[in-house]
Write an enzyme that holds these catalytic residues in place. Sequence first.
Site, PDB file in Angstrom:
ATOM      1  N   ASP A   1      23.900  67.315  47.492  1.00 49.01           N
ATOM      2  CA  ASP A   1      23.574  66.181  46.605  1.00 49.01           C
ATOM      3  C   ASP A   1      23.841  64.870  47.322  1.00 49.01           C
ATOM      4  OD1 ASP A   1      26.288  65.821  46.473  1.00 49.01           O
ATOM      5  OD2 ASP A   1      26.477  66.452  44.397  1.00 49.01           O
TER       6      ASP A   1
ATOM      7  N   ASP B   1      29.319  71.736  51.649  1.00 45.91           N
ATOM      8  CA  ASP B   1      29.800  71.282  50.342  1.00 45.91           C
ATOM      9  C   ASP B   1      31.310  71.448  50.297  1.00 45.91           C
ATOM     10  OD1 ASP B   1      29.456  70.168  47.885  1.00 45.91           O
ATOM     11  OD2 ASP B   1      28.213  71.780  47.073  1.00 45.91           O
TER      12      ASP B   1
ATOM     13  N   LYS C   1      18.651  66.108  43.094  1.00 52.27           N
ATOM     14  CA  LYS C   1      18.634  67.154  42.082  1.00 52.27           C
ATOM     15  C   LYS C   1      18.904  66.582  40.690  1.00 52.27           C
ATOM     16  CE  LYS C   1      23.429  68.393  42.301  1.00 52.27           C
ATOM     17  NZ  LYS C   1      24.424  69.274  42.895  1.00 52.27           N
TER      18      LYS C   1
END
Lengths: 308, 308, 308, 308, 308, 308
Positions: free
Chosen positions: F165, F214, F188
Site C-alpha cells: 500500500d 510488509d 487499493k
Amino acid sequence: MIFSGSSHGDLAAAIAKKMGVPLSKTQISRFACGETYARPIETVRGRDVFIIQTTTHDVNENLMELFIMLDALKRSFASKIHVVMPYYAYSRQDRVSVPREPISAKLVADLLSTAGADHVITMNLHSGQEQGFFDYPVDNLSSYGLFVDYLKKKKLKDMVIVSPDAGGAKEAKKVADEVGAGIAFIHKHRVAFNVSKAMEVIGNVKGKTCVIYDDIIDTGGSVCNAREALIKAGANKEMYLIATHPVFSDPAVQRLKDAKFKEVVVTDSVPLPKEKQFPGLKVISIAPMMAKIIENVHSDRSVSQIIK
Amino acid sequence: MIFSGSSHGDLAAAIAKKMGVPLSKTQISRFACGETYARPIETVRGRDVFIIQTTTHDVNENLMELFIMLDALKRSFASKIHVVMPYYAYSRQDRVSVPREPISAKLVADLLSTAGADHVITMNLHSGQEQGFFDYPVDNLSSYGLFVDYLKKKKLKDMVIVSPDAGGAKEAKKVADEVGAGIAFIHKHRVAFNVSKAMEVIGNVKGKTCVIYDDIIDTGGSVCNAREALIKAGANKEMYLIATHPVFSDPAVQRLKDAKFKEVVVTDSVPLPKEKQFPGLKVISIAPMMAKIIENVHSDRSVSQIIK
Amino acid sequence: MIFSGSSHGDLAAAIAKKMGVPLSKTQISRFACGETYARPIETVRGRDVFIIQTTTHDVNENLMELFIMLDALKRSFASKIHVVMPYYAYSRQDRVSVPREPISAKLVADLLSTAGADHVITMNLHSGQEQGFFDYPVDNLSSYGLFVDYLKKKKLKDMVIVSPDAGGAKEAKKVADEVGAGIAFIHKHRVAFNVSKAMEVIGNVKGKTCVIYDDIIDTGGSVCNAREALIKAGANKEMYLIATHPVFSDPAVQRLKDAKFKEVVVTDSVPLPKEKQFPGLKVISIAPMMAKIIENVHSDRSVSQIIK
Amino acid sequence: MIFSGSSHGDLAAAIAKKMGVPLSKTQISRFACGETYARPIETVRGRDVFIIQTTTHDVNENLMELFIMLDALKRSFASKIHVVMPYYAYSRQDRVSVPREPISAKLVADLLSTAGADHVITMNLHSGQEQGFFDYPVDNLSSYGLFVDYLKKKKLKDMVIVSPDAGGAKEAKKVADEVGAGIAFIHKHRVAFNVSKAMEVIGNVKGKTCVIYDDIIDTGGSVCNAREALIKAGANKEMYLIATHPVFSDPAVQRLKDAKFKEVVVTDSVPLPKEKQFPGLKVISIAPMMAKIIENVHSDRSVSQIIK
Amino acid sequence: MIFSGSSHGDLAAAIAKKMGVPLSKTQISRFACGETYARPIETVRGRDVFIIQTTTHDVNENLMELFIMLDALKRSFASKIHVVMPYYAYSRQDRVSVPREPISAKLVADLLSTAGADHVITMNLHSGQEQGFFDYPVDNLSSYGLFVDYLKKKKLKDMVIVSPDAGGAKEAKKVADEVGAGIAFIHKHRVAFNVSKAMEVIGNVKGKTCVIYDDIIDTGGSVCNAREALIKAGANKEMYLIATHPVFSDPAVQRLKDAKFKEVVVTDSVPLPKEKQFPGLKVISIAPMMAKIIENVHSDRSVSQIIK
Amino acid sequence: MIFSGSSHGDLAAAIAKKMGVPLSKTQISRFACGETYARPIETVRGRDVFIIQTTTHDVNENLMELFIMLDALKRSFASKIHVVMPYYAYSRQDRVSVPREPISAKLVADLLSTAGADHVITMNLHSGQEQGFFDYPVDNLSSYGLFVDYLKKKKLKDMVIVSPDAGGAKEAKKVADEVGAGIAFIHKHRVAFNVSKAMEVIGNVKGKTCVIYDDIIDTGGSVCNAREALIKAGANKEMYLIATHPVFSDPAVQRLKDAKFKEVVVTDSVPLPKEKQFPGLKVISIAPMMAKIIENVHSDRSVSQIIK
C-alpha cells in the site's frame, strides 16, 4: 471566553468576530531581560476558556508565552482550558529517526498539560499518530474539506493529485478519490536538513494538470523540485500547489515566486505578513471552521460532523 | 557526563576544565522554521548526566532548548539527569502580586520535571522559598562566600552594606555581620516596570564607604538611584556595587558606566559578552565552586559543606 | 455545604451565620487509642463543599483530622472540596535555612492535595511565595484592609509603622503609605529558637506613636523586645501592636500583659480562649470577609476585588 | 543508615544494637506553637535510609513527625527511604462500614508516599488486604512465628486457640494447626465504640486450656469478655492471652490485671511504659526479626524466608 | 447515557428497560487476529456515561474490551465515566498469601483508572477492604437486602445460616441476626487450587434447616462438601444455598445438580446461559437495584439509602 | 533475570540459550473461572528483570497475564522491569481514523506502565510515531538488517521491492536503496475490515522479480491481491514475500499456500505452530539480536549500534 496569545492576533480576531463575541483582555509583555509576562485581565473563575496561539518562526517564544498564560489561567480557577493551536509546534519531530533524538511533538503535548491545558484543538498534525501523544483529549481538525471544496469549484480537467514524497501518498489518494483525479508521487533523497532534491515521478502525469498536495511548506525546496520533476515527466506547466500550513521559511517565498505556480493555496493557520505574500497566493481562512468547532466544544455538541 | 546547552558555553567549558573531564558532544541546531533540534551524540544509557544551561536574554529559547535536550536524554535512558542552571529563569516571578498573575518560577520547575530533570543545581534564587517550588531535589547555592572573601581582602574602612530595597535588608545584614560592617537600606517607589526611583536612606551612611548589595542587576535603575540617594545622604562618592547575576538589560551598561562605581563585582552566572564589559567591572567565576558541587553530587558526598 | 473541623468552631459558626446557611453535620471523634474518626453525616455527592479548619496549638491533630475528613468527603463523591484554613499550618517553615531542613509548608500543601483538597483559602501566608507551593488553586487573603481601616479610624498623630525585623519592612511600608505614616524597623539577633533579642532601631521614631506590625505573634518575644528598643530610641510609651495571627504560645500572654501596649489588635484566625484574653486586646473578626469569599467562590465570581 | 522517630526509641535502639550499627543523628523538636521540626544531622545523599517510627497514643503526632522527617530526607537526596512502622497507624479503619466513612489506612499509605516513603515495613496489618492499599512495595511481617515458637515451648495440654470474634477465626485456625490445638471463637455484639460484650462460644472448650489469640489489644474489653464467656462454657480458669500489638488504651491495663490471665503475651511493636506493665505480662521483642529484615532489604536478599 | 460491553447484554438490557432509556450504540468487534475493537457510535462529549460490563469466564477478554471502550470514551470527551461491574474481576486475589503474589484486584482498579474510569459501581467485593484499592470513588453494593427479603418470605423454621469457611462467619452472622436464625461455620483444608475438602462443623445444626451462605460459587466444591459435613452433623437434608455471584466453573453445575439442594439462590451478576441452569436454581435480578443506583448517581442523590 | 510469559516459550528459550543463562522460574496458571495467576518463584528483590511476552491470537490473555506478572514483580521489589514484546499488541490501532475510535496502541503503553513496566523492547512498531506513546523509555528494534542481509545473499536479478500500500512506500524505498533494487507500490481500496482488494500498480514491474515487503501479514489478503496485480502488470510469477510479523490469521495460511510465493520470509516474533507452516516459509530468528540487546541494556551499553 476567548483569549489570544500574541502569535496570530488576526486569526483570533477573525474567529471571535465570526462567533460574535469579543476577545477577552490580557496583559502580555516582554521585559527588557527577555522574560515574558502574561495574565488575564478579566475574571476567569469557573469559566470555559479558549486560548488561541499558533506556531510561528518564534515558536519557542510562542510556546513559553502560552505556558505562562496557561499557568495564570489555571491558578485563576478557569474551569476548562482549551488550547487552539492551528499549526502544532514541533509536529514534524514525531519519532526517533536517528538514535537519541527527542520526540519534541510528544514533549510539547506533555508541557502543555503540565502548564494547565485540558484540551487541544489543532489541525493537520504531521502524522495522525500524534493524537496518541496526548494523555488528554485532542481534536485534530483537517483542512481536507476546505481544499476539496476549492478543487471541486475549480473543475480542472485531467487533474492529478501529487504527493511530493512517498509518505504523503495515502493522504493524496484520499483527495484524489473525492475529486475524481489521478494520483502520483515523487521519489526523493534528502541530502541534508532543509535541503531537498526531487527525483523520479511514480504514476502517470503526462499532459495532466498537477496539484501538488502537502501538509506543510517550509523552505519550499521539496515542492519546487517536485514541480520540475513533474514537468520533466511531461506534466502541464500550469500547476497548482496546495498546503495547509504556510510556514514559508527562507527562501520559500523567493522559490515559490520563481516557480510560478498557477496558484499556491494555503490556509491562515500561520500568520502571513505582507512580505510573505505574492501573486498567485490564495489564502483560505480557517476562522469559520474554528468558530464552529469552538461553539460546539463549548456547548458539548459533536465535533466530528464538522471535521469530517 | 557533562553536557552544555548553547546559553553559556564559556562557563560550561570552564567547569569541565576545572574537573578535568571533556564536555560530552551534542548536536544542537535551529531550523529555518525556528524549531530547535538537540540530541546527545554519545551513549548516555545508565549514566549520571549533568547539563549546564543558564538563563540569558534569550531565556525562552534557552528553556525550550533545555526541555528538548532533557527529553532526548530521558528517552535515551540516562540514569539521573541534573540540570545546572546558575541563573534560574523567571526567578523574580515567584508570587501573585496582582490578581491572576502566573507564578512562572514554579511553572519552570514543573516544566523541567516534565521534560526529564531529576535534580536542579542553581544559585541565589530570588527568594529562598522557591526551593519549595520543586517537587524534586534542588540545590540552591550561594555566592555569599565568594563575595565575603572578596570584601575581606579589600579591607575597606568604615564600610556599610546597603540593600537597595527593604526586602533585601535581611541578606545585606548577613554579609555585614560577617565582614564587620554597618547596614543601611533604601526606600523606593517603583513607578512602572523596569523603571525605578530611589528615595530615602534608612540607616547611617554619612562619610561611609557604601557597598550596594543586590542579587540581580537588571536595567540597573535601582542601584544607580540608590547610589545617588546615598551620596545625598552623605556617603563617600567612592562606592562599590556587588551582585550575583549580571543580567545587564538595556540600558544597564550605560547607566553603570555613567555611575562610575569604584567597582562593580559580579559572577559569571550569566554570559557577559565584550560589549557588556566596562572599566571597573570585576567578574568572579563560579566555575570552581560548580565543579566541586558536581563532583560531590556525582559521588554522593555532602554539598552543604561547600555551599555554607 | 459548609463543614467545620474541630479546631475553631466559633469561627465556622460565625461564617455560616453570616452566610445564612447552617453548618453541615459531621461525626468527629477520637478513640481511646488516639486515632481520629471523621465522616460527614449528610450526603455530599456532587456538592461544592467547604471545610473550615484552622491551625491551633494542636496543629498536628488539626491536620490529621482534616486529612481524614477530606478522605471521607472525596470517597463520598463531593464535587469540589475547598479547604478554608485561615492560619496556614507550618507557614514559617518555608525554606531550607540549615542544610537538610524540611519545607513543611510545601509538604502540607502536598498532603492536603493527596487527601482530597481541590482548593485552599488561607490568609496572610508567612511569605507570598508559598502560593507557588500549591500545585492547585489557592487564595491567599490579606488582613491588610481590615487593619488599614482600623488605623484610619484611630487617627493617630505622628504615627510610625514599625516592623520587628528587616524582612517585614516591605509589608510595613505598604501600610505606612496607605495610612500616611512613617516607617521603621528593628535589627535583631535570634539566639535560639523561640527566644529573641531586639537591638537597634533603623528609622526615626523619636516622639512618635509606634504601631508594631507583624504577621504572627508566637511567644511574643520579638515584639516585646521591639517595644523596649523603640522606647530607648525615644518613641512614645503609648504604643500599638497589630498582628494577623494571634498564636500566643507560652509565655506570650504574660509578656503582652506586662508590656502594656495601648492596644493589641489581632484577628480571630486562631481561636482565643478566655485564658488568652487580656485588657487592651482587640479582636477583629474575619468572618464577614470569609463569608463573602466563600459566596463568591461558590458562584464563580471574582475574589480579587474583595481581597485587594 | 537507620534513623529513629520519637515514638519508640527503645525499639529503634534495640534494632540498631542487634545490627551493630549506630542510630543516625537527627534533630527533632516541637516548638511552643505545637509545630514539629525534624531534620537529619548527617548527610544522606545517595544513601539507603531506614526510619523507625511506630504508632502510639499520639498517633497523629507520630505521623506528622514522620511526614516531616520524610520530606527532609527526600529533599536531602536520600536514595531509597524505607519506613519501618511495626504497628501501622489506622490499621483498623480499612473499609467503609457506615456510609461516607474514610478509609484511613489507605489514606496513611498515600500520605506516606507523598511525603517521600519508597517502601514500608510493617507487621500484622489488621487485614491482609491492606497490602493492596500501597501503590509501592510493602512488607507485611508476621508475629506468627514468634508466637508459635512460644506456644510450642509451653507444651500446654488440651490447648484450644480462641478467636475473640468470628473474623479472626481464620488466623486462629492457622496457629491451631501448627501447634496441634483445637479451635473456637466467640460471638459478640458491639454496643458502642470501644465497648464490647462477649456472648456465645462456638466450638468445644470444656475443660480445655484456652489461648485467646488477637492482633490488637485496645481497651481490652473484647478479650476480657471472651474470657468470661469461655469460663461459663467450661474452660479452665487458667487462661492465656496472645496479641501482637499491645495498644493498651484505658482501661485495658486495669481490666487485664483484674482478669488474671495466666499470661498476657505481646510484642514490643508499641512502647509499653512502666505504668502499663503488670504481673503476667510477657513481651517478646521483635528487634531481632526487624534487624534481620532490614539487613536483607538493604542487601537485596529475600525477605520471604524470614517472615514465613 | 448507558453503554453495554459484550459480557452480559441481558443484564444491561434489563437495567436500561427498568430506567426507561435505550442503550447507547457501540461498535464492538474482534478481528481475526484476536484484537478487540470498540467505539461509541453516538457523541458522548460532555455526557455522564455509564458502561455496564461484568466478569465472565472470559474475564481477560471482558477487561481488555472494557479498557479499550474506556479509552475511546475518554478520548471522545465524556464528562464522567462510570463503570458498572456487578461481579468485580479478580476480586479473590486481594492479598499476598504466598511470597511474590500479585494483588490482582488492586491491579484491576488501577488499570481501570488508567484506561479512563472515574467511578466504579460493583457488588459484594470479596472483601470490604478492596474499596481501599480504588484511588477514586467506588460504590460497593450488597445483595444482602435481596437475600434477607427472600429468606424472610420463606419463613423457614429452625433456620441456621452457615458459612462454608471461617472467614465468612462475620457476614453470615449479619444475615442470621436480621432473619432471626442461628449460625454455624465449617472448618476446611484446601488441598490444592480449585479443590476443597470440608471437615468439621462449628456450631449447632442438629435437626436444623441450613442455609449455606457464600459470596461466590466457583467450582462448587466448598459448598457441596459443606453440605455433606452438615448432614453428617445431623442437619436436615433439605438444605438451601445462597450466593451472590454464580460463577459456576466446571464442574459446579454437575456438582450442584448432584447435591440436590432444595434451592440454589443467586443473582444475575454473572450471565447464566441455559446450559448452566438446573432445577432448584432461583435467580434474583439485580437490575432494579442497579437501575435505581444509576439514577441516583446521575442526579447526585444519595446511594447509601439504597444499598443499606 | 529473564522471565517468560506463556505466549512464546520457544523464543524465550532461544534467547536465554543464546545468552547462556537459564530462564527464571514462574508459576503461571489459569483457574477454572478464567482468571490468570502468575508469580515469580525466585527472589527478584533489587534485580534487573526482563520478561519476554509477545502477542498472539490470544492477545488479550497475553496482555492480562503480562500485567499480572508485572504487578507481582513490582510488588516483589524488582529494581528495573524490562518488557520484551517483539510483536507489540494493538500496534495498528495507532490513530483515530473514524470519530470516537480508541488509540489502543497508546492505551497498551499506559497499561504496561501502570502495571509496572519501566522499559519496553519491541520491534517494527506499525508506525515509528508510536515511540511517542510511551512516557517511559522504549527501544523499537528493526528487522530491516536481517532482511537486507537475506536479500543480499539471494542476489536476485531485476529485483523490485513492492509495498502493498501507499503508506509503506517509504519503508520499501529504504530497503530498495540498500539492496540496489527498484520500487513500486499498490493502490487499493478496503471494502471492509479484514477484506482487501488490490488494484493498480504504481511503478514499473514488467519482467521484474518482485519482493513484496510488509510489516505484518494478518489474513494475507493484501499481499495475495498484490501478487495478482503485479502479475497482471507483467511481473515475473516467481515472487517473494517478506514480512516481520507472521500473524497469520485465518485464512492466511491457505491463501499463502495457494498463492505459491517462491518464498515467504518472516521472523519468529510471533509463534508459528506446525499447522501454520508450509513449503516455502522461511523463518529468520530474532533470538540472537534480542539476546544481544538484552545484554547491552543490562550492562548499560549502547543499543543503537545493534539496531541500526
